[in-house]
Write a protein that holds these residues in place. Structure first.
Motif, PDB file in Angstrom:
ATOM      1  N   ASN A 579       0.832  -1.195   0.000  1.00  8.48           N
ATOM      2  CA  ASN A 579       0.000   0.000   0.000  1.00  8.48           C
ATOM      3  C   ASN A 579       0.875   1.257   0.000  1.00  8.48           C
ATOM      4  N   GLY A 580       0.566   2.182  -0.897  1.00  9.35           N
ATOM      5  CA  GLY A 580       1.325   3.431  -0.981  1.00  9.35           C
ATOM      6  C   GLY A 580       2.513   3.370  -1.912  1.00  9.35           C
ATOM      7  N   LYS A 581       2.809   2.181  -2.409  1.00  8.34           N
ATOM      8  CA  LYS A 581       3.931   2.064  -3.359  1.00  8.34           C
ATOM      9  C   LYS A 581       3.442   2.377  -4.776  1.00  8.34           C
ATOM     10  N   TRP A 582       4.384   2.305  -5.697  1.00  2.05           N
ATOM     11  CA  TRP A 582       4.116   2.748  -7.067  1.00  2.05           C
ATOM     12  C   TRP A 582       4.205   1.576  -8.047  1.00  2.05           C
ATOM     13  N   VAL A 583       3.306   1.575  -9.023  1.00  3.97           N
ATOM     14  CA  VAL A 583       3.370   0.636 -10.135  1.00  3.97           C
ATOM     15  C   VAL A 583       3.298   1.450 -11.437  1.00  3.97           C
ATOM     16  N   PHE A 584       3.708   0.830 -12.519  1.00  2.00           N
ATOM     17  CA  PHE A 584       3.746   1.525 -13.816  1.00  2.00           C
ATOM     18  C   PHE A 584       3.028   0.697 -14.864  1.00  2.00           C
ATOM     19  N   ARG A 585       2.419   1.408 -15.813  1.00  2.00           N
ATOM     20  CA  ARG A 585       1.764   0.755 -16.937  1.00  2.00           C
ATOM     21  C   ARG A 585       2.191   1.424 -18.242  1.00  2.00           C
ATOM     22  N   LYS A 586       2.483   0.602 -19.225  1.00  2.00           N
ATOM     23  CA  LYS A 586       2.764   1.125 -20.563  1.00  2.00           C
ATOM     24  C   LYS A 586       1.443   1.524 -21.207  1.00  2.00           C
ATOM     25  N   VAL A 587       1.412   2.680 -21.870  1.00  2.00           N
ATOM     26  CA  VAL A 587       0.183   3.169 -22.488  1.00  2.00           C
ATOM     27  C   VAL A 587       0.480   3.664 -23.903  1.00  2.00           C
ATOM     28  N   LEU A 588      -0.573   3.763 -24.662  1.00  2.00           N
ATOM     29  CA  LEU A 588      -0.523   4.417 -25.967  1.00  2.00           C
ATOM     30  C   LEU A 588      -1.574   5.511 -25.950  1.00  2.00           C
ATOM     31  N   PRO A 589      -1.182   6.801 -26.047  1.00  2.00           N
ATOM     32  CA  PRO A 589      -2.183   7.873 -26.021  1.00  2.00           C
ATOM     33  C   PRO A 589      -3.273   7.626 -27.056  1.00  2.00           C
ATOM     34  N   SER A 590      -4.515   7.892 -26.676  1.00  2.00           N
ATOM     35  CA  SER A 590      -5.646   7.565 -27.550  1.00  2.00           C
ATOM     36  C   SER A 590      -5.631   8.377 -28.840  1.00  2.00           C
ATOM     37  N   GLN A 591      -4.942   9.511 -28.836  1.00  2.00           N
ATOM     38  CA  GLN A 591      -4.875  10.321 -30.051  1.00  2.00           C
ATOM     39  C   GLN A 591      -3.904   9.752 -31.085  1.00  2.00           C
ATOM     40  N   VAL A 592      -3.162   8.721 -30.708  1.00  2.00           N
ATOM     41  CA  VAL A 592      -2.265   8.064 -31.659  1.00  2.00           C
ATOM     42  C   VAL A 592      -3.067   6.987 -32.368  1.00  2.00           C
ATOM     43  N   THR A 593      -3.536   7.299 -33.558  1.00  2.00           N
ATOM     44  CA  THR A 593      -4.438   6.384 -34.265  1.00  2.00           C
ATOM     45  C   THR A 593      -3.814   5.789 -35.519  1.00  2.00           C
ATOM     46  N   ASN A 594      -2.616   6.213 -35.880  1.00  3.60           N
ATOM     47  CA  ASN A 594      -1.954   5.659 -37.051  1.00  3.60           C
ATOM     48  C   ASN A 594      -0.475   5.515 -36.794  1.00  3.60           C
ATOM     49  N   ALA A 595       0.136   4.583 -37.486  1.00  2.00           N
ATOM     50  CA  ALA A 595       1.577   4.365 -37.369  1.00  2.00           C
ATOM     51  C   ALA A 595       2.299   5.125 -38.473  1.00  2.00           C
ATOM     52  N   ASP A 596       3.412   5.729 -38.131  1.00  6.04           N
ATOM     53  CA  ASP A 596       4.181   6.496 -39.111  1.00  6.04           C
ATOM     54  C   ASP A 596       4.741   5.576 -40.202  1.00  6.04           C
ATOM     55  N   ARG A 597       4.587   6.018 -41.446  1.00  4.07           N
ATOM     56  CA  ARG A 597       5.158   5.257 -42.552  1.00  4.07           C
ATOM     57  C   ARG A 597       6.027   6.173 -43.408  1.00  4.07           C
ATOM     58  N   PHE A 598       7.284   5.862 -43.448  1.00  2.83           N
ATOM     59  CA  PHE A 598       8.265   6.571 -44.270  1.00  2.83           C
ATOM     60  C   PHE A 598       8.457   5.749 -45.544  1.00  2.83           C
ATOM     61  N   ARG A 599       8.036   6.317 -46.664  1.00  7.26           N
ATOM     62  CA  ARG A 599       8.119   5.604 -47.937  1.00  7.26           C
ATOM     63  C   ARG A 599       9.447   5.909 -48.638  1.00  7.26           C
TER      64      ARG A 599
END
Length: 624
Positions: A579-599
């Motif tokens: 109790n009172g300690k810290w945990v972490f979670r990996k997230v992806l912001p919801s505004q990130v809706t596409n993956a970058d593509r360098f052609r």
């Protein structure tokens, strides 16, 4: 009555008979300076030159924070910038540049400098060398973006004959533009001041630094270009023959070593705290031994910069501004451990159970000091205040109690009074200016009081060339020439400053190591795009696939197409020993809706139809 007054006035003007028509029309203007006046006074010439310096082209810099969110270094925490994370393909015209108006003015300045015999010879020589430095910098910027371009070295004039074809020049080969930049720096370096205190004007070291960088880029394109043979043109406007690589690398190493052996520059090592020391490198304008060439800003001159205003932590903001640039977990996890190994942050056990930390900063302990010098982490200090980044309370049943307002309050289970359930800096998903990835940027943030105010802002400079990059350029060139021991020595000097005391051996210097070292040392300094382009790995890293975050951050070509985050939570479970300690979670912001593509067509920017219609000799770039 009015008509009578006008007649008298006109009569009075016409009666000033001592003034002939020619004399009346041939009066010296009082609101402009003529060429003859300017080129007799070195101070007036310097004002013209200052304007030319002020137009120096940068793609990413502290004048425009949002361009740093175009790739995988950061997320844009501002409503109007979310589109950067929604468009999958980079446009072929992105990061293009074609400013021949600027080149013409530089050519005119050079022409007038050569003819300005009224100036002191030493002043005239320096002005001429500085203009050639700037012109070469423009061509360097052009070739990085566009490939080979027309090489125009005189101020062309139209004769109004109706036939402009004599002004139309074809594109030079890409190698010819690099050769021009390299040869110009060789020609002017001895004329420029060999003065480490000359930082906002061209110096000998600045010329050598540009020469080393340009030669390194050309060498890389020659070596790695064959991996993408379709990224070339038959006339050489795009692409450099592989047999030129060695000579370019030799030139890069020689130029870098000339700076190194001069002894005039060194790594910044003023503060005992290595994280604070690295952060101070970018804001300390007093006798800074690492800085070679900058764009300077001065409060009293009115030339100020809003990087700190735009990106300061919201909890310590001097005005209701800040928080826009959120570094990605992609970048943050790239900072290696002190034993020279790479690993994602430990957030769960092998069986998937959360790992509990007593302090939110514990998860980042034992890492490269450049991490804390580049990134504001949860619990970090900025301007004497603790940055308040935490995402909410994690209950024993796995649910989260949080708020959609910075520092918001709610009643926890078993309690009656409201209390804070999320940080004053967030992270809160989709709330602009909060730390939506769990991080804020530290590099270039001005710790001076008032730097985060609209009416004051900052005078922190933008560093275009610095000694650590020179060392890394030398290391890369040496590596490519097979001189791994030399490469290891230069790289280890940079790493030692970051607290990585276990020296890399010659056999440990690999391409992956070269890429990684530049990534963490030069983050948010405008190198990533150009590095990935010259190594021909941009299409591999930004491949358009919505892949998960890599578990091998030391591998140069692992895909990294979306900016992830890492959110800290406080455990609220009175029955638990954690109790009172810290945990972490990996997230992806919801505004990130596409993956970058360098052609493949993005390796060289689109030359507009207007330019090619006006000059049919300009060939189109490939794959577009």
């Amino acid at each position: 009555m009015k008509k009578y007054v006008y007649v008298l006035t006109l009569g009075a003007l016409l009666s000033t008979g001592a003034c002939k028509d020619d004399d009346f029309l041939d009066r010296a203007p009082t609101n402009i300076l003529l060429n003859d006046q300017v080129w007799k006074d070195k101070n007036l010439v310097l004002t013209v030159l200052a304007d030319l310096y002020g137009r120096y082209p940068d793609y990413q810099s502290i004048k425009n924070w949002s361009d740093f969110t175009n790739f995988d270094e950061a997320f844009a925490s501002e409503f109007g910038q979310y589109g950067r994370h929604k468009n999958q393909d980079y446009a072929y015209g992105d990061w293009n540049y074609w400013d021949y108006g600027y080149i013409r003015e530089l050519n005119l300045f050079i022409q007038k400098s050569e003819a300005a015999t009224s100036l002191d010879a030493a002043d005239r020589a320096r002005f001429l060398a500085e203009a050639r430095f700037l012109r070469a910098a423009v061509y360097f910027e052009l070739v990085k973006r566009m490939g080979g371009v027309p090489l125009v070295l005189e101020p062309m004039q139209y004769d109004f004959s109706g036939d402009p074809s004599y002004l139309q020049k074809a594109r030079s080969k890409e190698s010819e533009i690099y050769d021009f930049v390299i040869s110009e720096m060789e020609a002017i370096k001895a004329t420029l001041p060999d003065d480490a205190n000359s930082k906002s004007r061209a110096s000998k070291a600045a010329a050598l630094a540009m020469q080393a960088r340009a030669a390194l880029y050309a060498g890389s394109i020659a070596k790695y270009g064959p991996t993408t043979p379709q990224v070339s043109l038959p006339g050489g406007e795009v692409g450099i023959p592989a047999d030129k690589a060695t000579a370019y690398y030799q030139t890069a190493l020689k130029a870098a070593q000339e700076i190194i052996t001069s002894g005039k520059y060194s790594l910044y090592k003023k503060q005992p705290d290595l994280q604070a020391n690295f952060a101070a490198l970018f804001t300390d304008k007093g006798n800074n031994p690492e800085v070679i060439f900058v764009e300077d800003f001065k409060l009293k001159s009115g030339k100020i910069v809003g990087w700190t205003l735009s990106n300061q932590p919201r909890s310590s903001a001097e005005e209701q501004q800040g928080g826009r640039l959120n570094p990605s977990l992609n970048l943050v996890q790239s900072f290696e451990k002190l034993d020279n190994t790479f690993a994602p942050f430990a957030i769960t056990t092998a069986t998937g159970q959360p790992i509990y930390y007593t302090n939110p900063q514990d998860i980042f302990a034992g890492r490269d000091a450049r991490l804390g010098g580049t990134i504001i982490l949860p619990g970090s200090q900025f301007k004497g205040k603790t940055v308040d980044i935490w995402a909410g309370y994690l209950l024993g049943n796995g649910t989260v109690v949080t708020s959609d307002a910075l520092g918001g309050k709610k009643v926890l289970p078993g309690k009656t009074a409201e209390e804070q359930v999320v940080g004053f800096d967030g992270p809160i998903d989709n709330l602009e200016f909060s730390a939506q990835t769990g991080f804020y940027v530290r590099k270039y943030q001005d710790p001076t009081v008032g730097s985060g105010q609209i009416g004051t802002q900052s005078e922190v400079w933008w560093i275009r060339y610095r000694y650590a990059e020179v060392l890394l350029n030398a290391a890369e060139a040496a590596f490519e020439l097979g001189q791994k021991t030399v490469a290891a020595d230069y790289m280890n000097q940079v790493r030692e400053r970051a607290g990585l005391t276990k020296a890399l051996t010659a056999n440990e210097i690999t391409f992956d190591r070269i890429v990684h070292e530049r990534k963490v040392e030069l983050a948010f300094e405008g190198h990533q795009l150009w590095d990935y382009k010259r190594w021909r790995i941009a299409h591999l890293v930004w491949n358009g696939a919505s892949t998960d975050l890599t578990t091998d951050p030391g591998k140069a070509t692992d895909p990294s197409t979306r900016p992830f985050g890492l959110w800290p939570y406080k455990l609220y479970d009175p029955a638990s020993p954690n109790n009172g300690k810290w945990v972490f979670r990996k997230v992806l912001p919801s505004q990130v809706t596409n993956a970058d593509r360098f052609r493949l067509g993005n390796y060289y920017s689109f030359i507009s139809d207007e330019i090619r219609n006006n000059n049919p000799k300009i060939v189109r770039n490939p794959n577009q």
